[in-house]
Scaffold this active site. Structure first.
Site, short mmCIF file in Angstrom:
data_model
loop_
_atom_site.label_atom_id
_atom_site.label_comp_id
_atom_site.label_asym_id
_atom_site.label_seq_id
_atom_site.Cartn_x
_atom_site.Cartn_y
_atom_site.Cartn_z
N GLU A 52 36.29 33.66 37.93
CA GLU A 52 36.43 35.02 37.39
C GLU A 52 37.30 35.87 38.32
O GLU A 52 38.12 36.67 37.85
CB GLU A 52 35.05 35.65 37.19
CG GLU A 52 35.08 36.95 36.42
CD GLU A 52 35.53 36.79 34.98
OE1 GLU A 52 36.45 37.55 34.58
OE2 GLU A 52 34.99 35.95 34.26
N GLU A 91 45.43 38.06 35.98
CA GLU A 91 45.69 39.10 34.98
C GLU A 91 46.40 40.29 35.61
O GLU A 91 47.30 40.86 35.00
CB GLU A 91 44.38 39.55 34.33
CG GLU A 91 43.83 38.55 33.35
CD GLU A 91 42.54 39.02 32.69
OE1 GLU A 91 41.97 40.04 33.12
OE2 GLU A 91 42.11 38.36 31.74
#
Length: 175
Positions: free
Chosen positions: A118, A125
């Site tokens: 994550e 991102e």
């Protein structure tokens, strides 16, 4: 005469301006977009790292930067918080069920793997968003989707491992 001395990437270059004296007046590259608000505005934040493009001077500073990344993910990423709380709940359940140390270690590692992925997903991102900005690009979509897919697969594996290790003792308590 202006020259650019690249360090490791274009965003981490040191810009030198040599005037008539021949001495280089080094200036730092502009800070990343979105991190710095002009100091004249109320509530303006200083950048977390004044010289973010430089390598950390010592190990303690490196740990502080790493913890800043974990803190950022916890503060801004809903899924990271979900994975963190789920991991804590699973480890707590394993402790209460008196599982063997190896089972607790496997549960901790699988939970940490999901959180690590994550963090990598969040970093990827951010870099993709920095690169493409507000525009759409199919390769940016593919990169983000693949990173999210890695988190999904790790989460599915963690659920399977958790089920295999936690369900038998839970079922034996119910009987």
């Amino acid at each position: 005469m202006k020259s650019v001395y690249p360090m490791s990437s274009p965003s981490s270059a040191v810009f030198a301006d040599q005037g008539l004296s021949g001495k280089a007046n080094q200036t730092q590259p502009p800070p990343p977009l979105g991190l710095v608000v002009p100091a004249s505005k109320p509530g303006a934040k200083k950048p977390l790292r004044k010289n973010a493009w430089q390598v950390a001077p010592n190990l303690l500073v490196s740990f502080r930067y790493a913890w800043a990344g974990v803190s950022y993910a916890f503060a801004t990423q809903r899924n990271f918080r979900i994975h963190t709380f789920t991991g804590v709940a699973v480890i707590t359940a394993a402790s209460l069920l008196h599982l063997e140390a190896i089972a607790v270690a496997v549960l901790a590692l699988t939970s940490c793997l999901v959180m690590i992925l994550e963090l990598l997903n969040t970093a990827l991102e951010s870099v993709v968003d920095l690169t493409v900005g507000q525009s759409y690009h199919e390769l940016a979509k593919i990169a983000k989707d693949c990173a999210a897919g890695a988190v999904l697969l790790a989460a599915i594996a963690a659920v399977i491992v958790g089920g295999c290790l936690l369900l038998p003792p839970l079922l034996s308590l119910m009987v």
